[in-house]
Enzyme design. Structure first.
Site, PDB file in Angstrom:
ATOM      1  N   VAL A 181     110.380  60.994 -60.215  1.00  9.13           N
ATOM      2  CA  VAL A 181     111.083  59.950 -60.977  1.00  9.13           C
ATOM      3  C   VAL A 181     111.086  58.686 -60.117  1.00  9.13           C
ATOM      4  O   VAL A 181     111.599  58.691 -58.988  1.00  9.13           O
ATOM      5  CB  VAL A 181     112.521  60.375 -61.328  1.00  9.13           C
ATOM      6  CG1 VAL A 181     113.246  59.231 -62.022  1.00  9.13           C
ATOM      7  CG2 VAL A 181     112.509  61.623 -62.213  1.00  9.13           C
ATOM      8  N   HIS A 229     116.374  57.739 -55.607  1.00  6.99           N
ATOM      9  CA  HIS A 229     117.526  58.640 -55.708  1.00  6.99           C
ATOM     10  C   HIS A 229     117.591  59.490 -54.462  1.00  6.99           C
ATOM     11  O   HIS A 229     116.569  59.841 -53.871  1.00  6.99           O
ATOM     12  CB  HIS A 229     117.425  59.516 -56.958  1.00  6.99           C
ATOM     13  CG  HIS A 229     116.106  60.200 -57.113  1.00  6.99           C
ATOM     14  ND1 HIS A 229     114.980  59.540 -57.563  1.00  6.99           N
ATOM     15  CD2 HIS A 229     115.717  61.466 -56.846  1.00  6.99           C
ATOM     16  CE1 HIS A 229     113.961  60.378 -57.585  1.00  6.99           C
ATOM     17  NE2 HIS A 229     114.380  61.560 -57.142  1.00  6.99           N
TER      18      HIS A 229
HETATM   19  P1  DGP Z   1     112.109  63.712 -57.282  1.00  9.38           P
HETATM   20  O1  DGP Z   1     111.123  64.817 -57.442  1.00  9.38           O
HETATM   21  O2  DGP Z   1     112.576  63.522 -55.843  1.00  9.38           O
HETATM   22  O3  DGP Z   1     111.654  62.422 -57.917  1.00  9.38           O
HETATM   23  O4  DGP Z   1     113.401  64.201 -58.042  1.00  9.38           O
HETATM   24  C1  DGP Z   1     113.593  63.994 -59.407  1.00  9.38           C
HETATM   25  C2  DGP Z   1     114.667  64.938 -59.838  1.00  9.38           C
HETATM   26  O5  DGP Z   1     115.174  64.488 -61.058  1.00  9.38           O
HETATM   27  C3  DGP Z   1     114.183  66.380 -60.057  1.00  9.38           C
HETATM   28  O6  DGP Z   1     114.851  67.252 -59.141  1.00  9.38           O
HETATM   29  C4  DGP Z   1     114.587  66.694 -61.478  1.00  9.38           C
HETATM   30  C5  DGP Z   1     115.536  65.584 -61.838  1.00  9.38           C
HETATM   31  N1  DGP Z   1     115.457  65.135 -63.220  1.00  9.38           N
HETATM   32  C6  DGP Z   1     114.350  64.734 -63.884  1.00  9.38           C
HETATM   33  N2  DGP Z   1     114.664  64.355 -65.127  1.00  9.38           N
HETATM   34  C7  DGP Z   1     116.019  64.501 -65.233  1.00  9.38           C
HETATM   35  C8  DGP Z   1     116.942  64.265 -66.288  1.00  9.38           C
HETATM   36  O7  DGP Z   1     116.602  63.836 -67.389  1.00  9.38           O
HETATM   37  N3  DGP Z   1     118.239  64.546 -66.033  1.00  9.38           N
HETATM   38  C9  DGP Z   1     118.663  65.022 -64.818  1.00  9.38           C
HETATM   39  N4  DGP Z   1     119.972  65.260 -64.674  1.00  9.38           N
HETATM   40  N5  DGP Z   1     117.819  65.245 -63.803  1.00  9.38           N
HETATM   41  C10 DGP Z   1     116.520  64.992 -64.020  1.00  9.38           C
END
Ligand code: DGP
Length: 114
Positions: free
Chosen positions: A96, A100
């Site tokens: 994403v 974060h």
């Molecule tokens: P990264 O791989 O570091 O970019 O982490 C992205 C994280 O975001 C992954 O652990 C899953 C989480 N994620 C992706 N889409 C969503 C969403 O729609 N809602 C939530 N709560 N988390 C999400």
């Protein structure tokens, strides 16, 4: 590009289990938790990757880390310990593209970058 899935969460366009929010930072449970506690701590300002952050973002990024520490305390894992992770780009495992910080804990964590 200033929209991301996390921007949609910030704007309440898609749901999330929000555990912390202030003017600049929001935190919510990861949709795919890797540990009993797995929370994403996110600056509301859209910055795609840590490579894109500038010195003007230093205070904001500090607030993200301090918010993560506060959330760890509120979740009761601060003394036991936890991990903060920021993934960057493909080889770093970023999926994403809105900075974060993963707050991961609630169990003994192994240390294996794979
Ligand atoms: P990264 O791989 O570091 O970019 O982490 C992205 C994280 O975001 C992954 O652990 C899953 C989480 N994620 C992706 N889409 C969503 C969403 O729609 N809602 C939530 N709560 N988390 C999400």
């Amino acid at each position: 590009m200033s929209e991301s899935i996390f921007t949609k969460i910030i704007k309440r366009e898609i749901p999330a289990n929000i555990v912390f929010e202030n003017e600049e930072v929001i935190a919510f449970e990861d949709i795919s938790p890797k540990a009993p506690v797995h929370i994403l701590v996110v600056p509301k300002k859209h910055i795609a990757t840590i490579n894109d952050a500038g010195v003007e973002d230093a205070e904001l990024l500090g607030k993200v880390i301090l918010a993560a520490a506060e959330i760890a305390k509120s979740k009761g894992i601060a003394e036991r310990g936890y991990r903060l992770v920021i993934n960057c780009n493909e080889e770093g495992g970023q999926s994403v593209f809105h900075i974060h910080c993963h707050l991961i804990g609630g169990k003994k964590l192994s240390w294996n970058p794979d």
